[in-house]
Design an enzyme around this catalytic site. Structure first.
Site, mmCIF file in Angstrom:
data_model
loop_
_atom_site.group_PDB
_atom_site.id
_atom_site.type_symbol
_atom_site.label_atom_id
_atom_site.label_comp_id
_atom_site.label_asym_id
_atom_site.label_seq_id
_atom_site.Cartn_x
_atom_site.Cartn_y
_atom_site.Cartn_z
ATOM 1 N N PRO A 23 0.823 -1.220 0.000
ATOM 2 C CA PRO A 23 0.000 0.000 0.000
ATOM 3 C C PRO A 23 0.851 1.262 0.000
ATOM 4 O O PRO A 23 1.867 1.339 0.682
ATOM 5 C CB PRO A 23 -0.767 -0.092 1.329
ATOM 6 C CG PRO A 23 -0.709 -1.525 1.727
ATOM 7 C CD PRO A 23 0.578 -2.054 1.188
ATOM 8 N N GLN A 27 -5.980 -2.788 2.524
ATOM 9 C CA GLN A 27 -5.339 -2.499 3.815
ATOM 10 C C GLN A 27 -6.222 -1.581 4.653
ATOM 11 O O GLN A 27 -6.703 -0.548 4.170
ATOM 12 C CB GLN A 27 -3.977 -1.827 3.626
ATOM 13 C CG GLN A 27 -3.240 -1.752 4.977
ATOM 14 C CD GLN A 27 -1.982 -0.900 4.945
ATOM 15 O OE1 GLN A 27 -2.025 0.286 4.610
ATOM 16 N NE2 GLN A 27 -0.858 -1.503 5.301
ATOM 17 N N CYS A 65 2.418 2.520 9.804
ATOM 18 C CA CYS A 65 2.405 3.922 9.367
ATOM 19 C C CYS A 65 3.011 4.820 10.451
ATOM 20 O O CYS A 65 2.599 4.773 11.608
ATOM 21 C CB CYS A 65 0.976 4.362 9.044
ATOM 22 S SG CYS A 65 0.937 6.056 8.429
ATOM 23 N N LYS A 85 1.297 -5.485 8.196
ATOM 24 C CA LYS A 85 2.503 -4.782 7.742
ATOM 25 C C LYS A 85 3.012 -3.929 8.896
ATOM 26 O O LYS A 85 2.250 -3.180 9.506
ATOM 27 C CB LYS A 85 2.163 -3.916 6.537
ATOM 28 C CG LYS A 85 3.355 -3.234 5.891
ATOM 29 C CD LYS A 85 2.995 -2.791 4.475
ATOM 30 C CE LYS A 85 4.115 -2.027 3.804
ATOM 31 N NZ LYS A 85 4.261 -0.675 4.361
ATOM 32 N N ASN A 118 10.893 -5.622 3.043
ATOM 33 C CA ASN A 118 10.560 -4.336 2.412
ATOM 34 C C ASN A 118 11.534 -3.239 2.820
ATOM 35 O O ASN A 118 11.909 -3.131 3.977
ATOM 36 C CB ASN A 118 9.114 -3.965 2.822
ATOM 37 C CG ASN A 118 8.693 -2.581 2.363
ATOM 38 O OD1 ASN A 118 8.188 -1.797 3.165
ATOM 39 N ND2 ASN A 118 8.874 -2.264 1.115
ATOM 40 N N GLY A 119 11.912 -2.449 1.827
ATOM 41 C CA GLY A 119 12.722 -1.263 2.091
ATOM 42 C C GLY A 119 13.875 -1.126 1.134
ATOM 43 O O GLY A 119 14.755 -1.990 1.079
ATOM 44 N N ASP A 120 13.854 -0.026 0.345
ATOM 45 C CA ASP A 120 14.981 0.374 -0.487
ATOM 46 C C ASP A 120 15.287 -0.546 -1.656
ATOM 47 O O ASP A 120 16.449 -0.691 -2.037
ATOM 48 C CB ASP A 120 16.250 0.531 0.372
ATOM 49 C CG ASP A 120 16.108 1.617 1.428
ATOM 50 O OD1 ASP A 120 15.106 2.355 1.379
ATOM 51 O OD2 ASP A 120 16.993 1.732 2.293
ATOM 52 N N ARG A 166 8.376 2.608 -3.283
ATOM 53 C CA ARG A 166 8.792 3.837 -3.978
ATOM 54 C C ARG A 166 9.460 3.560 -5.323
ATOM 55 O O ARG A 166 9.385 4.382 -6.236
ATOM 56 C CB ARG A 166 9.724 4.659 -3.075
ATOM 57 C CG ARG A 166 9.003 5.310 -1.903
ATOM 58 C CD ARG A 166 9.980 5.847 -0.893
ATOM 59 N NE ARG A 166 10.808 4.769 -0.349
ATOM 60 C CZ ARG A 166 11.904 4.943 0.364
ATOM 61 N NH1 ARG A 166 12.330 6.171 0.600
ATOM 62 N NH2 ARG A 166 12.584 3.903 0.817
HETATM 63 C C1 LIG Z 1 3.684 7.876 -0.661
HETATM 64 C C2 LIG Z 1 3.726 6.677 0.249
HETATM 65 C C3 LIG Z 1 2.568 6.243 0.861
HETATM 66 C C4 LIG Z 1 2.582 5.126 1.702
HETATM 67 N N1 LIG Z 1 1.405 4.679 2.233
HETATM 68 C C5 LIG Z 1 1.386 3.529 2.943
HETATM 69 C C6 LIG Z 1 0.162 2.967 3.388
HETATM 70 O O1 LIG Z 1 -0.941 3.488 3.114
HETATM 71 N N2 LIG Z 1 0.229 1.831 4.130
HETATM 72 C C7 LIG Z 1 1.419 1.216 4.416
HETATM 73 O O2 LIG Z 1 1.417 0.175 5.079
HETATM 74 N N3 LIG Z 1 2.587 1.721 3.989
HETATM 75 C C8 LIG Z 1 2.592 2.840 3.249
HETATM 76 N N4 LIG Z 1 3.774 3.313 2.764
HETATM 77 C C9 LIG Z 1 5.027 2.583 3.023
HETATM 78 C C10 LIG Z 1 5.390 1.649 1.862
HETATM 79 O O3 LIG Z 1 4.412 0.647 1.683
HETATM 80 C C11 LIG Z 1 6.755 0.988 2.136
HETATM 81 O O4 LIG Z 1 6.679 0.260 3.328
HETATM 82 C C12 LIG Z 1 7.893 1.987 2.261
HETATM 83 O O5 LIG Z 1 7.810 2.982 1.252
HETATM 84 C C13 LIG Z 1 9.266 1.298 2.178
HETATM 85 O O6 LIG Z 1 9.397 0.589 0.990
HETATM 86 P P1 LIG Z 1 10.228 1.165 -0.278
HETATM 87 O O7 LIG Z 1 11.614 1.446 0.210
HETATM 88 O O8 LIG Z 1 10.155 0.076 -1.298
HETATM 89 O O9 LIG Z 1 9.561 2.424 -0.696
HETATM 90 C C14 LIG Z 1 3.784 4.440 1.954
HETATM 91 C C15 LIG Z 1 4.961 4.899 1.354
HETATM 92 C C16 LIG Z 1 4.947 5.995 0.503
HETATM 93 C C17 LIG Z 1 6.230 6.452 -0.152
#
Ligand SMILES: Cc1cc2nc3c(=O)[nH]c(=O)nc-3n(C[C@H](O)[C@H](O)[C@H](O)COP(=O)(O)O)c2cc1C
Length: 361
Positions: free
Chosen positions: A18, A71, A101, A140, A201-203, A226
C-alpha cells in the site's frame, strides 16, 4: 516458488504494498498492464471512516487485479473486524492491517505503528479480524517504534500466534520514517522466527536490490513501493531477474511517456478533471525523472488543466527526446483516446461495474 498466504497461493514473489495517494485503482491498472503476476494492495483505508462511508472508493477493485489485498487501519478491534468484513465483501483476496504507518496524524490516535507499542491490543485486533473473515489476514509493520525499542521479532511472533497468514516488514523504525537505509538483517531475524510467509521491504530500486534483499533476509517475497513510482516496469524486471537471471533494460523515454499519459488519462477519467489533473502532476514528476532537458516541460505540466494540454506537453517532450519516430509511436498509442470525452468525464459512480470502464482509457 509460489507463496502460501493461508488459503491463498500467489505465483510471484513481488508485492506492490500500500501507498496512500498512489496505489489507487488507476495506478494498479497501470502496474497490471506491465505485470500480470505481482501481488497488489490498495491504499490504506480508515476502519472508522468506513463506518460512516461504507461505499469508500479506496476499496474499488477491478476484476483483473487479483491477487489483491485491502489495507485497513485503526485500533478498535470491533470496528477493525467490521471493516475487514467489508473488505472481504468487496472482493479482496486478503485483508492487510497497517501497523507500520509512522505519520503522527495516524500514530497519535493509536493507529498504524503506534500498535507496535501496544502488542496486546494489536493481538486483539488480529484475533477479532481473524474471527470475522474467511480470507487470509496479513500485517505490515516496521522494525519497532524507535532505535531503543526494536521489537519486530517478538511482534512478528505475536502476529503469527494470533493467526495472521503473512507479514510485510519494512526495515526501518517509526522514528526513522524514510531516512537512513533499511536494515535487512533485522528483517532476516523476523523471517527466522516465523513460519508464515514474510515479505521483506525497504529500499529496493533495482532488480539486483530485490535479489540481494531475498538473499540477505531469506524472505519469501519482496515488497517494492517507492521504486515503482513512475517506474512500474521495475516489477516485471525484478520478476524476470529473479526467475531467469535476465536483466532487462528499462523502457525508453517514449514508452515511459506513453504509459505516463495513459496513467494520467485514467486518473482524469476515474477522478474527474480537477482531481485527476492535480494528481497527475505528482506522477508525471516521477515519470519524467532522468529524461534529458525535461525540467521546463515539468514546469509546464504543473499548469495543465485539461487532458488535451497534458497530452500536448508530453507529445512535445517526446519529440524533443526521440524525434519524429518517437512522436509517431506516441501518436499511434494515444491517437485512439477521445480526449474531449475524457476531459468531460465526471467522477464515475461507485458501482464496481463502472470500475473497468473508468480505467479502460
Ligand atoms: C507515498 C507513500 C505512501 C505510503 N502509504 C502507505 C500505506 O498506506 N500503508 C502502508 O502500510 N505503507 C505505506 N507506505 C510505506 C510503503 O508501503 C513501504 O513500506 C515503504 O515505502 C518502504 O518501501 P520502499 O523502500 O520500497 O519504498 C507508503 C509509502 C509511501 C512512499
Amino acid at each position: 516458488m509460489p507463496i502460501k498466504i493461508g488459503s491463498l497461493t500467489v505465483k510471484g514473489r513481488v508485492y506492490v504494498p500500500p501507498m496512500a495517494g498512489v496505489t489507487d485503482l488507476v495506478f494498479r491498472s497501470i502496474v497490471r498492464k506491465v505485470d500480470r503476476g505481482c501481488m497488489l494492495a490498495t491504499e490504506m483505508v480508515s476502519s472508522r471512516g468506513l463506518m460512516y462511508k461504507p461505499e469508500c472508493r479506496i476499496m474499488d477493485l477491478a476484476d483483473d487485479e487479483h491477487p489483491i489485498g485491502i489495507q485497513i487501519f485503526g485500533h478498535e478491534p470491533e470496528i477493525m473486524a467490521k471493516a475487514a468484513i467489508m473488505a472481504e465483501q468487496r472482493g479482496a483476496d486478503f485483508v492487510d492491517i497497517n501497523m507500520g504507518c509512522p505519520v503522527p496524524k495516524i500514530t497519535n490516535g493509536k493507529d498504524g505503528c503506534a500498535l507496535m507499542r501496544e502488542p496486546d491490543l494489536a493481538k486483539e485486533i488480529i484475533v477479532a479480524i481473524k474471527g470475522a473473515v474467511s480470507i487470509p489476514v496479513t500485517v505490515k509493520f516496521r522494525l519497532g517504534w524507535d532505535e531503543s525499542s526494536k521489537n519486530c521479532v517478538q511482534f512478528g511472533e505475536m502476529i503469527e500466534d494470533a493467526g495472521a497468514s503473512a507479514v510485510t516488514v519494512h526495515g526501518r523504525t517509526r522514528a526513522q520514517r524514510y531516512t537512513g537505509t533499511a536494515d535487512w538483517t533485522m528483517i532476516k531475524e523476523v523471517k527466522k522466527a516465523l513460519s508464515i510467509a514474510v515479505f521483506g521491504n525497504g529500499d529496493v530500486f533495482e532488480p539486483e536490490d530485490a535479489q540481494k534483499l531475498l538473499e540477505v533476509t531469506g524472505c519469501d517475497g519482496v515488497a517494492v513501493a517507492r521504486g515503482t513510482l513512475g517506474n512500474p516496469w521495475l516489477i516485471p524486471r525484478i520478476t524476470k531477474y529473479l526467475d531467469e537471471g535476465i536483466l532487462d533494460d528499462p523502457p525508453d523515454s517514449t514508452d515511459r511517456l506513453i504509459l505516463a499519459v495513459e496513467h494520467c488519462l485514467g486518473l482524469i477519467r476515474y477522478k474527474g478533471v480537477r482531481v485527476g489533473t492535480s494528481e497527475s502532476r505528482r506522477h508525471l514528476i516521477n515519470y519524467t525523472k532522468g529524461i534529458h532537458k525535461s525540467a521546463p516541460y515539468r514546469n509546464r505540466l504543473t499548469q495543465v488543466s485539461s487532458a488535451r494540454d497534458l497530452v500536448e506537453v508530453l507529445r512535445e517532450l517526446v519529440e524533443q527526446e526521440a524525434g519524429s519516430d518517437g512522436k509517431r509511436r506516441f501518436d499511434n498509442a494515444i491517437g485512439s483516446y477521445d480526449l474531449d470525452k475524457i476531459h468531460e468525464a465526471q467522477t464515475v459512480g461507485i458501482d464496481p461495474g463502472h470500475v473497468k470502464e473508468a480505467v479502460a482509457v
